[in-house]
Motif scaffolding. Structure first.
Motif, short mmCIF file in Angstrom:
data_model
loop_
_atom_site.label_atom_id
_atom_site.label_comp_id
_atom_site.label_asym_id
_atom_site.label_seq_id
_atom_site.Cartn_x
_atom_site.Cartn_y
_atom_site.Cartn_z
N GLU A 31 -3.14 10.48 2.91
CA GLU A 31 -2.79 9.82 1.65
C GLU A 31 -2.65 8.31 1.84
N VAL B 17 -6.34 2.81 -7.60
CA VAL B 17 -4.92 2.92 -7.89
C VAL B 17 -4.78 2.90 -9.41
N SER C 214 -6.07 6.84 2.20
CA SER C 214 -6.76 6.83 0.93
C SER C 214 -6.37 5.61 0.09
N TYR C 215 -5.07 5.30 0.05
CA TYR C 215 -4.62 4.16 -0.75
C TYR C 215 -4.95 2.83 -0.10
N THR D 299 0.63 2.04 -11.93
CA THR D 299 1.15 1.65 -10.62
C THR D 299 0.86 0.18 -10.33
N LYS E 37 -8.36 2.40 -1.40
CA LYS E 37 -8.35 2.08 -2.82
C LYS E 37 -8.04 0.60 -3.07
N ILE F 168 0.84 -1.21 0.00
CA ILE F 168 0.00 0.00 0.00
C ILE F 168 0.87 1.25 0.00
N ASP G 68 2.00 6.33 -7.23
CA ASP G 68 0.91 7.15 -7.80
C ASP G 68 1.14 8.64 -7.56
N LYS G 69 1.70 8.98 -6.40
CA LYS G 69 1.92 10.39 -6.06
C LYS G 69 3.21 10.92 -6.69
N ALA H 85 2.32 1.69 -3.42
CA ALA H 85 1.29 2.17 -4.36
C ALA H 85 1.10 3.67 -4.22
N ALA H 86 1.03 4.17 -2.99
CA ALA H 86 0.85 5.61 -2.76
C ALA H 86 2.05 6.39 -3.27
#
Length: 604
Positions: free
Chosen positions: A394, A506, A397-398, A510, A401, A330, A337-338, A333-334
């Motif tokens: 953040e 996501v 949030s992920y 990613t 997701k 996770i 993506d960020k 992934a964040a």
């Protein structure tokens, strides 16, 4: 002799008395007619079934089938309700219980001794099934034993076909659940049926698992029983001694068709026991649409003797527990993506962060690592540094997701507008505890490696893999695909459905990156023990330290997919409360499950 003449007044009084008696008689007859004929099956405001109750009073009955629906695997193989041949003994006058020679012969047929049989059969108050000494299960009789018993001609014995709802060796016990008496729940859920006499306070209903969530359909419309009629001297009534009573309805009981593969489920549970897994779970999902193929939990339990104070009946595949480093998926992934980490950027791991007492599992450190390498080697320092660039919001949030904070099992309205949650007692995941400061840097670093307050279920973990394999699109895993009538006509369908999150998805890029990184975990990282599996595999390992009083324990995890080139299955395994000195069992279990799936796929 003179006869006194009655006066007109006296005649009138006698007439009124006779009229009153006649009216009372007519009223009683009318009432009896009303009770016995007009409302015999729904008498009084509580709907008491007098026919049923009168039969109960004059017969000695034994339930052979509950009338409860069957639970089947995806290939319509039965998982509950095996039909067996069993011996029933009815209460009867001792003069009719057979000659000594017949009793001795019966004992030999049943492979027991005469004393044991006599202790069982004498002074029976109710019809009883001949059972094993260990566990009290009905003794399963062969065709030959049935013929031999019938040849004895003993009037109080009958070999019958009866349902063994939970046969020995049954699998998926925690997922299927159990039935039992629960008067409070009967009153709260089935109050209307209770008023009509369709259910009693003592009726057995679903207590856990699919038996509970699908109880409304599985309850059926009535039992199949065998009744034995005797006279006042407990002597059998010729021609009326034994009678079968069963519901006359070709549509019931229903069939609950699951997404499970019985063969795969059985072999996984054998493997778990072979590895001596005391506490843990395994989940297998099809990648194509997220359906649950197998779900196993340990320790096991006996569905006929449930100890509610124990946790062995709990389905650990649906219980949230500390995930350890699988949670780094996770965080990665964040970060991807960020765009907060450059792919070529390196983080130096010297084995310790230098504050908060935060260390890496490799005490001498990994040296310089990119995020990709840090993921493969499961480096704590890399992910602590990455977490310094993310906010708690953040990260949360992920986590949403990827579905690790939410109940993910199939939920929705049925064709009959019933709101249904297929999986019983599925838990949410957790990121922070109720009183944990979210912005504390030390807390966030522990959170980033799946420690502190972080919790996740094995189902959420495997479904996260399915989500990444679909480019961020999440499915809500089914375990039941449809309900059929006994005629095989479909009664209810549960379609495949997506799992939408308010946090969004996501990105596909990613998701693809993380799926590729999972390959490196096996080729160059912490999952190299999977290199010799039948399929090429990919995944993520995890070890979570947990607090259990003074003694340190760990959860061992592995999640992933296979085969790498054409993913068919996502699998998650957790072995809970292990001693830190014990060898890793998560990787051997994951490998064994994937080998089972590989052999099963090649055989189809």
């Amino acid at each position: 002799m003179r006869i006194k003449q009655l006066s007109s007044l006296e005649k009138r009084r006698i007439f009124l008395v006779l009229l009153t008696i006649l009216l009372l008689f007519i009223g009683i007859v009318g009432k009896l007619f009303w009770i016995q004929i007009a409302t015999s099956e729904s008498y009084s405001s509580r709907g008491v079934n007098l026919v049923k109750n009168s039969v109960v009073q004059r017969q000695r009955a034994l339930v052979l089938e509950s009338g409860r629906g069957e639970i089947l695997d995806r290939d319509l193989k039965p998982m509950t309700g095996k039909m067996i041949k069993a011996l029933v003994a009815f209460p009867i006058n001792s003069d009719y219980q057979g000659e000594p020679q017949q009793v001795n012969q019966l004992a030999r047929i049943l492979r027991t001794n005469t004393d044991h049989w006599l202790a069982f059969s004498r002074d029976l108050k109710e019809p009883q099934v001949w059972r094993t000494a260990e566990g009290g299960k009905p003794v399963v009789l062969s065709d030959q034993q049935e013929e031999q018993i019938n040849a004895l001609g003993l009037p109080f014995l009958k070999v019958v076909k009866m349902e063994d709802r939970y046969p020995s060796g049954m699998t998926a016990r925690q997922l299927i659940g159990f039935i039992g008496q629960n008067p409070d729940r009967v009153m709260s859920i089935y109050g209307a049926d209770l008023e009509k006499g369709k259910v009693a306070l003592t009726s057995k209903i679903g207590g856990a698992g699919l038996e509970k969530t699908f109880d409304l359909w599985l309850r059926g419309i009535g039992e199949t029983s065998i009744s034995y009629f005797t006279d006042a001297g407990k002597r059998p009534l010729a021609g009326l001694d034994a009678r079968m009573i069963a519901p006359d309805n070709t549509f019931y009981p229903v069939k609950l068709v699951t997404t499970l593969d019985l063969s795969v489920q059985q072999r996984i549970e054998v493997l778990m026991d072979k590895l001596n897994i005391r506490e843990g779970a395994a989940v297998v999902q099809e990648v194509a649409q997220g359906d649950i193929v197998a779900m196993a939990s340990r320790p096991n339990f006996d569905q006929t003797e449930v100890d509610l104070a124990s946790n062995n009946w709990s389905n650990y595949a649906l219980k949230a527990t500390a995930p350890g480093s699988i949670f780094k998926t996770i965080v990665a992934a964040a970060a991807l993506d960020k765009g907060i980490v450059d792919p070529k950027e390196t983080f130096n791991c010297e084995g310790a962060l230098g504050k908060y007492g935060f260390t890496c599992w490799r005490r001498d450190g990994h040296g310089p690592l990119t995020l990709e390498q840090g993921f493969a080697q499961s480096c704590n320092i890399v992910f602590a540094r990455v977490m310094q660039r993310l906010t708690p919001a953040e990260l949360e949030s992920y986590a949403h997701k990827l579905g690790v904070l939410d109940e993910v099992g199939w939920t929705g309205k049925t064709d009959s507008e019933q709101m249904l949650r297929q999986l019983d007692t599925e838990e949410n995941g957790q990121l922070f505890g109720a009183h944990t400061p979210h912005n504390d840097e030390g807390v966030l670093m522990q959170t980033a490696i799946g420690q502190r307050d972080v919790r996740m279920t094995p189902l959420q973990a495997s479904n996260m893999i399915v989500t990444l394999l679909h480019g961020g699109k999440a499915y809500s895993p089914r375990v039941v695909q449809e309900i059929r009538y006994q005629t095989d006509r479909v009664m209810e369908k549960f379609p495949v459905q997506l799992l939408d999150s308010e946090a969004g998805r996501v990105s596909a890029a990613t998701s693809h990156t993380l799926i590729n990184w999972m390959r490196e975990v096996v080729t160059d990282g912490t999952g190299q023990g999977l290199k010799d599996a039948q399929w090429k595999l990919a995944g993520k390992s995890g070890t979570a330290q947990i607090e259990t009083g003074k003694q340190e324990k760990v959860n061992q995890w592995f999640i992933g997919y296979g085969p790498v080139d054409s993913p068919k299955y996502a699998v998650s395994v957790v072995i809970k409360n292990m001693d830190p000195t014990e060898s890793n069992k998560a990787i051997p279990l994951f490998k064994g499950i994937m080998d089972i799936l590989a052999s099963d796929s090649s055989g189809r």
